[in-house]
Scaffold this motif. Structure first.
Motif, short mmCIF file in Angstrom:
data_model
loop_
_atom_site.label_atom_id
_atom_site.label_comp_id
_atom_site.label_asym_id
_atom_site.label_seq_id
_atom_site.Cartn_x
_atom_site.Cartn_y
_atom_site.Cartn_z
N UNK A 66 13.16 -0.62 0.27
CA UNK A 66 12.61 -1.94 0.61
C UNK A 66 11.14 -1.83 1.00
N UNK A 67 10.85 -0.84 1.85
CA UNK A 67 9.50 -0.72 2.38
C UNK A 67 8.52 -0.32 1.28
N UNK B 123 18.49 2.80 2.33
CA UNK B 123 17.97 1.81 1.40
C UNK B 123 16.68 1.17 1.93
N UNK B 124 16.55 1.10 3.26
CA UNK B 124 15.36 0.52 3.87
C UNK B 124 14.07 1.16 3.37
N UNK C 169 4.82 3.51 8.63
CA UNK C 169 4.36 3.03 7.32
C UNK C 169 3.28 3.92 6.68
N UNK D 207 15.64 3.62 9.22
CA UNK D 207 15.12 4.62 8.27
C UNK D 207 13.69 5.02 8.63
N UNK E 229 10.03 2.25 7.60
CA UNK E 229 9.61 1.01 8.27
C UNK E 229 8.79 1.26 9.53
N UNK E 230 9.17 2.23 10.34
CA UNK E 230 8.46 2.44 11.60
C UNK E 230 7.32 3.45 11.46
N UNK F 93 8.04 -3.46 -1.00
CA UNK F 93 7.27 -4.56 -0.40
C UNK F 93 5.82 -4.18 -0.17
N UNK F 94 5.59 -2.96 0.25
CA UNK F 94 4.20 -2.56 0.52
C UNK F 94 3.39 -2.45 -0.76
#
Lengths: 253, 431
Positions: free
Chosen positions: A29-30, A25-26, A209, A203, A206-207, A33-34
């Protein structure tokens, strides 16, 4: 540079209740948000069992996560001939997409599970996956790969299936440390047009991007034309978390 | 044979304690079971009076164990438990050795054993518990435990052949656990009355354990727990034997489940209602589970948060307690799971705006910081607004210093982080 609300993307999340494990799910989110931080409005459309293929028409970006075997079987039953055709068209048209682990296996021709049962795939990617049996080693651990999109990419892999790519399919990355598709040929995942399939949990977005920005950027270009450029974001935390994995792996050498 | 192994085990415990290389919580048992595979069976045949309570499930084992122990001890019974973390077969064997005399006689009335999810079947092959408490099955360390369904299937197989004299204490609200019950009058069900209708993201078993259809919920307490039924095959939640109680020793919905499980167990062990009620008042939290510790003249309360379900429950509970100052500590060592992906399944979004000061620490401090950066609904938290501490001791020092006199610092650590934290907090006290 865009910084207003004239842009809007619809993200189609394939089977969120079934295909979402290990924090997949992360990635949603990313992506969300981005976009929002850049003033791009986002709608998340859940594509659950029985979804109407007409919904695919307005989707600008696709995401599908990994799952346990039982859930993959439920999803497999939902892929009708028409649905497969519609999804294939989206991919061929260049709709950007991110497909994690079980979803990567789904995109291929077939998946032979630990008990030897063959589950038919969507046949969109020229690849196949076989699980060598319940008592063989699972590929578990931190992984580092390099690719044209972002390098190095860091993530966590955890899979029993071994994936082999067809001759004309490009890997998403090459393994620097870890197992990748099959623990043998150093390939990791696959990329076709703007669709990325990968075994990387964590996930992945996030790391890393840059991969999120690649997907967002492609989606905007496809919808609004080639001139659209996205604003750079300040990614110092992303980088710190990314570099921790590199350090950790280096300290085990 | 058995004397020798008990004796040998005791010697090992003595040596490892003397040399300060551990408390001998697994090795003596390991050697005993390796040398003589029926060690546990034989040791228990010699001690038929010993009644065993087994507790398994992803979350709540330690607190439920402590609740049952408190009730039994207040009732005048002699009780021992396996040591924290020693929840495999070797830990149980070690615990038997440690609590028997030199000739293998055990002078206790009850043993309460926490059992690892993957070991339950093996343990049931070796002993017949008086009561088996099955709390829940949540997503937890998939890299170690594997899929929730696999664990549930293994349990189902073992429970089909369980002795009728074993009482099963089952969570009615967890479909996979409730499905383990049978019609032989030895199954008892606990539940919690709840009012929420929203399911959290980290839900696992929302599919019918019998036919695979998506389940319908009349209400959800948290995660996948609630009043469920299958519209296709008609399987539905059993009528609970307990779903409400007049007062609870600890806050949080998850502790209502733990308390109900303990009460139901006590009833099965024939302890009277008014006694149970009084004994529960004597309960003190197990370490790291809502334990309060004073440090630098300020109060710190620790809420062990080790997987999405337990983390969500901790967040909800501290939010109800009107927490303002929060410290998250994320490690990625073996007891925590090497994979920290699961923090993205925690619903930080729901609680974030209520906290005044949020800080992060632990081995994976930047992963946690990153998760929070993407969890803030209002605006992007910048690198500087979030307090990031690579050093846990510094985090505790600075964060407690800023507290006003009556304020509490709520710390939510993973398992190994909780141990580190306690070492810092209690070590300081000793100096």
């Amino acid at each position: 540079m865009i910084q207003d609300t004239k842009y809007k993307l619809t993200i189609g999340w394939l089977y969120p209740e079934l295909m979402s494990t290990y924090g997949d799910r992360g990635n949603i989110n990313v992506l969300t948000k981005r976009c929002e931080w850049r003033g791009i409005r986002v709608d998340i459309l859940n594509l659950s069992v029985g979804f109407d293929i007409k919904l695919l028409k307005n989707i600008n970006l696709l995401f599908m996560g990994g799952a346990e075997d039982i859930q993959q079987q439920i999803v497999a039953k939902d892929f009708t001939v028409q649905k497969i055709k519609a999804l294939k068209k989206k991919v061929e048209d260049g709709t950007p997409g991110l497909y994690i682990c079980g979803a990567l296996q789904f995109l291929g021709k077939y998946y032979k599970d630990a008990s030897g049962t063959k589950i038919k795939g969507l046949g969109i990617f020229d690849l196949h996956t076989e699980h060598p049996g319940a008592y063989t080693k699972r590929f578990i651990g931190n992984i580092v790969t390099r690719s044209d999109l972002a390098s190095p990419i860091v993530g966590f892999e955890n899979h029993g299936g071994r994936t082999c790519l067809g001759d004309n399919l490009k890997p998403f990355g090459m393994v620097i440390k870890g197992f990748g598709n099959n623990g043998g040929d150093k390939t990791e995942g696959a990329i076709y047009k703007n669709s990325i399939g990968t075994y990387l949990h964590g996930p992945i977005l996030p790391k890393n991007p840059q991969i999120a920005d690649f997907l967002i950027s492609k989606a905007l270009i496809l919808k609004y034309g080639a001139g659209v450029k996205i604003k750079k974001l300040e990614d110092s935390l992303e980088k710190k978390a990314h570099d921790y994995i590199l350090q950790k792996i280096a300290s085990f050498e | 044979m058995i004397y020798l192994l008990v004796l040998l085990g005791k010697v090992i415990i003595f040596i490892s304690k003397t040399l300060n290389i551990g408390s001998g919580s697994t090795w003596p048992g390991h050697i005993a079971v390796e040398t003589y595979k029926d060690f546990i069976k034989r040791e228990l045949t010699r001690n038929k009076h010993l009644k065993i309570v087994l507790i398994a499930g992803t979350n709540g084992k330690t607190t439920t164990g402590k609740l049952i122990r408190t009730i039994l001890e207040e009732n005048g019974n002699k009780v021992f438990q396996n040591e924290a973390g020693a929840n495999l077969l070797n830990g149980i064997a070690s615990s038997l050795i440690k609590n028997s005399n030199l000739v293998g006689n055990i002078k206790f009335d009850y043993a309460i054993f926490e059992v690892d999810e993957n070991t339950l079947s093996l343990v049931l092959d070796n002993l017949k518990p008086r009561a088996l408490v099955l709390l829940n099955l949540f997503r937890d360390q998939l890299d170690r435990y594997g899929e929730v369904n696999i664990v549930a299937n293994k349990w189902k197989e073992s429970l089909e052949k369980i002795d009728i004299k074993t009482s099963l204490i089952l969570n009615a609200d967890d479909p996979k656990i409730a499905f383990l019950g049978n019609n032989k009058n030895n199954s008892f069900y606990f539940s919690v009355k709840g009012e929420s209708f929203i399911q959290e993201h980290a839900s696992d078993s929302t599919y019918c354990p019998r036919c695979g259809e998506k389940l319908s919920y009349e209400r959800v307490t948290f995660s996948h727990l609630g009043n469920w039924k299958c519209k296709k095959c008609g399987l539905k939640r059993k009528k609970p034997d307990i779903e409400n109680y007049e007062s609870y020793p600890l806050p949080g919905i998850y502790n209502k489940y733990n308390t109900h499980a303990a009460i139901l167990t006590a009833r099965v062990l024939k302890i009277g209602e008014s006694k149970i009620k009084n004994y529960l008042k004597k309960f003190k939290p197990a370490f790291g589970r809502q334990e309060t510790i004073e440090y630098n003249g300020k109060n710190i309360q620790i809420f062990l948060s080790k997987n999405p379900a337990s983390f969500n429950q901790s967040l909800q509970t501290i939010n109800e307690l009107k927490a303002k100052n929060v410290l998250f500590v994320l490690n990625d060592r073996i007891p925590d799971g090497l994979d920290v992906s699961w923090i993205w399944d925690v619903d930080f979004e729901n609680y974030f705006k209520n906290f005044r000061s949020v800080s992060v620490s632990g081995d994976r401090v930047y992963d946690m910081a990153l998760r929070l950066q993407y969890a803030n609904n209002e605006s992007r938290i910048t690198y500087h607004e979030l307090k990031i501490y690579e050093d846990l001791k510094e985090a505790i020092g600075k964060e407690t210093k800023k507290l006003k006199a009556k304020e509490i610092l709520y710390i939510l650590p993973t398992y190994s982080a909780m141990l580190d934290l306690r070492k810092i907090l209690t070590g300081k006290k000793l100096l």
